[in-house]
Design an enzyme around this catalytic site. Structure first.
Site, PDB file in Angstrom:
ATOM      1  N   HIS A 120       0.623  -1.395  -0.173  1.00  9.62           N
ATOM      2  CA  HIS A 120       0.084   0.045   0.246  1.00  9.62           C
ATOM      3  C   HIS A 120       0.818   1.390   0.015  1.00  9.62           C
ATOM      4  O   HIS A 120       0.319   2.187  -0.324  1.00  9.62           O
ATOM      5  CB  HIS A 120      -0.681  -0.065   1.127  1.00  9.62           C
ATOM      6  CG  HIS A 120      -0.367   0.363   2.650  1.00  9.62           C
ATOM      7  ND1 HIS A 120      -0.262  -0.584   3.347  1.00  9.62           N
ATOM      8  CD2 HIS A 120      -0.153   1.375   3.140  1.00  9.62           C
ATOM      9  CE1 HIS A 120       0.170  -0.152   4.402  1.00  9.62           C
ATOM     10  NE2 HIS A 120       0.317   1.075   4.289  1.00  9.62           N
ATOM     11  N   ASP A 150      -0.068  -7.352   1.428  1.00  9.84           N
ATOM     12  CA  ASP A 150       0.455  -5.954   1.505  1.00  9.84           C
ATOM     13  C   ASP A 150       2.023  -5.966   1.605  1.00  9.84           C
ATOM     14  O   ASP A 150       2.555  -5.500   2.291  1.00  9.84           O
ATOM     15  CB  ASP A 150       0.072  -5.351   2.638  1.00  9.84           C
ATOM     16  CG  ASP A 150      -0.096  -4.045   2.780  1.00  9.84           C
ATOM     17  OD1 ASP A 150       0.089  -3.425   1.795  1.00  9.84           O
ATOM     18  OD2 ASP A 150      -0.295  -3.315   3.650  1.00  9.84           O
ATOM     19  N   SER A 228       4.986   2.213   7.926  1.00  8.05           N
ATOM     20  CA  SER A 228       4.448   1.022   6.899  1.00  8.05           C
ATOM     21  C   SER A 228       5.662   0.528   6.192  1.00  8.05           C
ATOM     22  O   SER A 228       6.362   1.288   5.720  1.00  8.05           O
ATOM     23  CB  SER A 228       3.381   1.448   5.949  1.00  8.05           C
ATOM     24  OG  SER A 228       2.198   1.570   6.422  1.00  8.05           O
TER      25      SER A 228
END
Length: 405
Positions: A120, A150, A228
């Site tokens: 993402h 992901d 992330s």
């Protein structure tokens, strides 16, 4: 998908290989940790040091979470954690239209310039810039992405001598309470370190394309937007997880519950991306609930443990094979239950204890594999159902739910 340019997986072979919401997370949900769609200023690299608890062969009840100094781990590994700035194409970062900018983190995983990050963070990117801890910034190229977990791999053209490779450990060895350190670039503050413990194992979180990621790690190490794709390290400085989501408490900030994709999952994904530029998964086409003590003895649930079928993908492998949904609402220990459906108790003779076990067993097969499911109906009658596993679609398809249609 960007040009996959398959590369040799041999350099990943030294990493130990074993085996983010339509997920069960109590009353909560999760949020992806992507940065804001604004052009963030990236502060200079910091050298924050924190402490946490050690892991050993047996727990030491006299040691608390501040007894082990992670400063040496940080000194050895921080240069291997980078900041990533991705600028979107016409489809936008993560499929959101209008271009945009995403800021996240990444981890150097080999001396050829492969960087592991979250899908993402870079999905839909037209350009990717990778900034190292010394401030040097280079262009990155997306090798491949896997929205189902992901995860993504980005390549940079940097001499091996200038790279700090972060070794990958096995997430299967983790214990609840074990000390961990997260290193990344929350809110653009590169080189930020926070510490905590492994708060939970075997969590299920929802990936960007709607499928569940099993065996996720839960931690109380502070994780925020921009973390992330960064590193969750154990006390030996090994990568054991990739931070990707935080619990959705209604505010876009860490509240003590964060999730990471386990390193064992990352190992399998990276091997396939480096070899083929993409990842294929076998697919059964079901959603499930775990039969545990809250469901045992409920009328219309014929097994004491297993994966209760709660949804069937339209024209998916399981529906074509004749697996049945529940159609009767019964009162369970914690509230209403959709009963009357099949419970999968084994796959090719391998016992299935719950829904996550079924997902992991299917993931261990190849698309097109023929498997035998041991299935128990609502009356307790057992039968064997032969299913040809499909190939997981790019996006979770429409699902028919029991007790709803």
């Amino acid at each position: 998908m960007p040009d996959p340019s398959p590369r040799s997986p041999a350099r990943w072979g030294a990493i130990a290989a074993i085996a983010l919401s339509a997920v069960v997370l109590g009353a909560g949900g999760t949020m992806l940790l992507q940065g804001d769609d604004e052009d963030p200023a990236l502060p200079a690299a910091t050298t924050a040091v924190a402490s946490a608890a050690p892991a050993g062969d047996a727990p030491d009840l006299t040691v608390n979470a501040t007894a082990v100094d992670f400063s040496s781990v940080y000194d050895r590994r921080a240069a291997g954690v980078v900041s990533i700035l991705a600028r979107g194409d016409a489809s936008g970062i993560g499929g959101r239209g209008g271009g945009g900018v995403s800021q996240g983190s990444g981890v150097v995983i080999d001396d050829e310039g492969s960087i592991l990050t979250n899908e993402h963070v870079v999905s839909g990117a037209a350009t990717v810039r990778v900034t190292f801890s010394d401030g040097d910034s280079v262009a990155g190229r997306i090798i491949g992405t896997d929205p189902s977990t992901d995860l993504a791999v980005v390549d940079v053209d940097v001499p091996a001598a200038e790279l700090t490779v972060v070794p990958v450990g096995s997430s299967a060895d983790l214990r609840i309470g074990e000390a961990v350190m997260a290193v990344g670039a929350p809110f653009g503050y590169q080189g930020t370190a926070t510490t905590g413990v492994v708060s939970g194992l075997g969590r299920s979180i929802t990936s960007p394309n709607g499928f569940s990621v099993p065996d996720a790690l839960q931690t109380d190490a502070a994780i925020n937007r921009g973390n992330s794709g960064g590193a969750l390290l154990n006390a030996d400085g090994e990568l054991v997880g990739v931070p990707t989501q935080i619990a959705d408490s209604g505010v876009p900030a860490f509240v003590g519950v964060a999730f990471a994709v386990p390193s064992d999952t990352a190992t399998r994904v990276v091997e396939q991306i480096l070899a083929d530029g993409e990842v294929d998964y076998a697919w059964l086409g079901v959603s499930t609930a775990s039969v545990d003590e809250t469901l045992q003895g409920v009328d219309g649930i014929g097994a004491e443990q297993g994966a209760l079928i709660t949804g069937l993908a339209m024209d998916g492998p399981a529906e074509r094979a004749g697996l049945r949904l529940g159609d009767t609402v019964e009162e369970g220990l914690t509230g209403p239950v959709c009963a009357g459906g099949d419970v999968v108790t084994a796959l090719d003779g391998e016992p299935i204890a719950d829904g996550q076990a079924l997902q992991l067993a299917v993931a261990a097969r190849e698309p097109g594999a023929v498997v035998d499911l041991t299935v128990v109906g609502p009356d307790g009658a057992q039968r064997t159902v032969e299913v040809t596993l499909g190939e997981r679609p790019q996006v979770a398809p429409e699902t028919r739910l029991g007790c709803v249609d």
